[in-house]
Design an enzyme around this catalytic site. Structure first.
Site, short mmCIF file in Angstrom:
data_model
loop_
_atom_site.label_atom_id
_atom_site.label_comp_id
_atom_site.label_asym_id
_atom_site.label_seq_id
_atom_site.Cartn_x
_atom_site.Cartn_y
_atom_site.Cartn_z
N ASP A 194 0.84 -1.21 0.00
CA ASP A 194 0.00 0.00 0.00
C ASP A 194 0.88 1.26 0.00
OD1 ASP A 194 0.85 -0.17 2.62
OD2 ASP A 194 -1.16 -0.17 3.52
N SER A 195 2.21 1.06 0.02
CA SER A 195 3.13 2.17 -0.24
C SER A 195 2.83 2.79 -1.60
CB SER A 195 4.58 1.69 -0.19
OG SER A 195 4.77 0.57 -1.03
N ASP A 230 -0.99 -6.25 -0.14
CA ASP A 230 -1.33 -5.63 1.15
C ASP A 230 -2.83 -5.47 1.30
OD1 ASP A 230 0.88 -5.15 2.72
OD2 ASP A 230 1.27 -3.15 1.89
N LYS A 242 -0.91 -9.51 3.13
CA LYS A 242 -0.15 -8.99 4.27
C LYS A 242 -1.04 -8.02 5.03
CE LYS A 242 3.49 -5.97 3.76
NZ LYS A 242 2.98 -4.78 4.48
N GLU A 259 -1.18 -5.51 8.85
CA GLU A 259 -0.35 -4.84 9.84
C GLU A 259 -0.89 -5.02 11.26
OE1 GLU A 259 0.34 -0.73 8.84
OE2 GLU A 259 1.04 -1.24 6.82
N GLU A 264 9.51 -3.77 10.23
CA GLU A 264 9.95 -2.49 9.64
C GLU A 264 10.48 -1.56 10.71
OE1 GLU A 264 7.03 -0.79 7.01
OE2 GLU A 264 8.19 1.05 6.74
O1 KIV Z 1 3.56 -1.10 1.60
C1 KIV Z 1 4.73 -1.47 1.55
O2 KIV Z 1 5.47 -1.21 0.60
C2 KIV Z 1 5.27 -2.22 2.67
C3 KIV Z 1 6.76 -2.36 2.76
C4 KIV Z 1 7.33 -1.08 3.27
C5 KIV Z 1 7.17 -3.51 3.58
O3 KIV Z 1 4.54 -2.68 3.50
#
Ligand code: KIV
Length: 269
Positions: free
Chosen positions: A48-49, A87, A116, A118, A185
């Site tokens: 989600d970056s 994500d 993934k 959090e 992280e």
């Molecule tokens: O969203 C993302 O790119 C991430 C990485 C920073 C691990 O979760």
């Protein structure tokens, strides 16, 4: 021609058991998926970056499930053999187990192999519910960007003893619930190393030093495309010469031979 056999969870576990470092990199489109796959990156993370590096937002919070599903489908079209992780964005798994299952199913139908999410504690039953339904899960602890406002900014986590202990406890509970992998992280090298030593499953570090089973970076960071402040843990592989494809290959090689991250240059105490 990339002749690599598809990377499966079984294979990732075998690589980890054999002491091979695992290489993860974020990826958001088909062109980079093709390049990253050809460079031998093991895992493509549709992070989600994307909200920050593609959309120009100042956090990951506004990213939607539709957007992650769209980018996952793009990545899957360009990929041939890498393991694809998507994500679950903010707001797509917090309300109920049913919401989390529906959201994860959406990303799996877009072509992800794993999702993934959090956080620890409250996420343990979420992880268990997804894993029970056949959805592989990677958890994410330390600096969890979806909680940036609660954490007071993008800051190193676990410098004080109590937080470090909680991170370790959370990691073990998530593993117990069935998470097959953990991203850690922005935590001190010693904390991430200790967490990895306590776990059977691989920890993939970002700003967490060299003591984890693998590494992940944000694509735009390791290509030097960010114009803002560059975090200490980032190494610009494109600045070292050659093409984008060379930079991706050098990143994979540096993670595998242990030369990235150098704890003195890229780690946190
Ligand atoms: O969203 C993302 O790119 C991430 C990485 C920073 C691990 O979760």
């Amino acid at each position: 021609m990339n002749e690599r056999k598809p990377i499966t969870l079984h294979r990732l576990r075998a690589m980890h058991a054999a002491g091979e470092k695992l290489v993860m990199l974020t990826c958001y489109d088909a062109t980079f998926a093709r390049l990253e796959d050809a460079a031998g990156i093991d895992m493509l993370l549709v992070g989600d970056s994307l909200g920050m590096v593609l959309q120009g937002r100042d956090s990951t919070l506004p990213v939607t499930l539709d957007e992650v599903a769209y980018h996952t489908a793009c990545v899957v079209r360009g990929n041939r053999s890498a393991w694809v992780i998507a994500d679950l964005p903010f707001g797509s798994y917090q309300s109920s187990l049913a919401q989390a299952i529906d959201s994860a199913a959406r990303l799996m139908q877009a072509g992800a192999h794993m999702v993934k999410l959090e956080g620890g504690g409250w996420t343990v039953p979420v992880v268990a519910a997804l894993v029970e339904r056949g959805i592989p899960v990677c958890s994410h602890l330390g600096l969890t960007p979806q909680s940036v406002h609660a954490l007071g900014g993008f800051r190193v986590q676990g410098r004080d003893e109590a937080v470090a202990e909680r991170l370790k406890r959370d990691a073990l509970e998530l593993e117990q619930a069935g998470a097959a992998m953990l991203v850690m992280e922005l935590v001190p090298t010693a904390v991430a190393t200790e967490v990895q030593a306590a776990m059977r499953t691989p920890v993939i570090g970002i700003g967490a030093g060299p003591g984890t089973a693998g590494q992940v970076l944000v694509l735009h960071d390791m290509l030097g495309l960010n114009t803002g402040p560059v975090p200490r843990f980032v190494r610009n592989f494109l600045a070292e010469g050659g093409s984008v494809a060379d930079a991706l290959r050098r990143y994979a090689a540096a993670v595998r031979d242990g030369s990235y991250p150098d704890p003195a240059r890229h780690g946190y105490e």
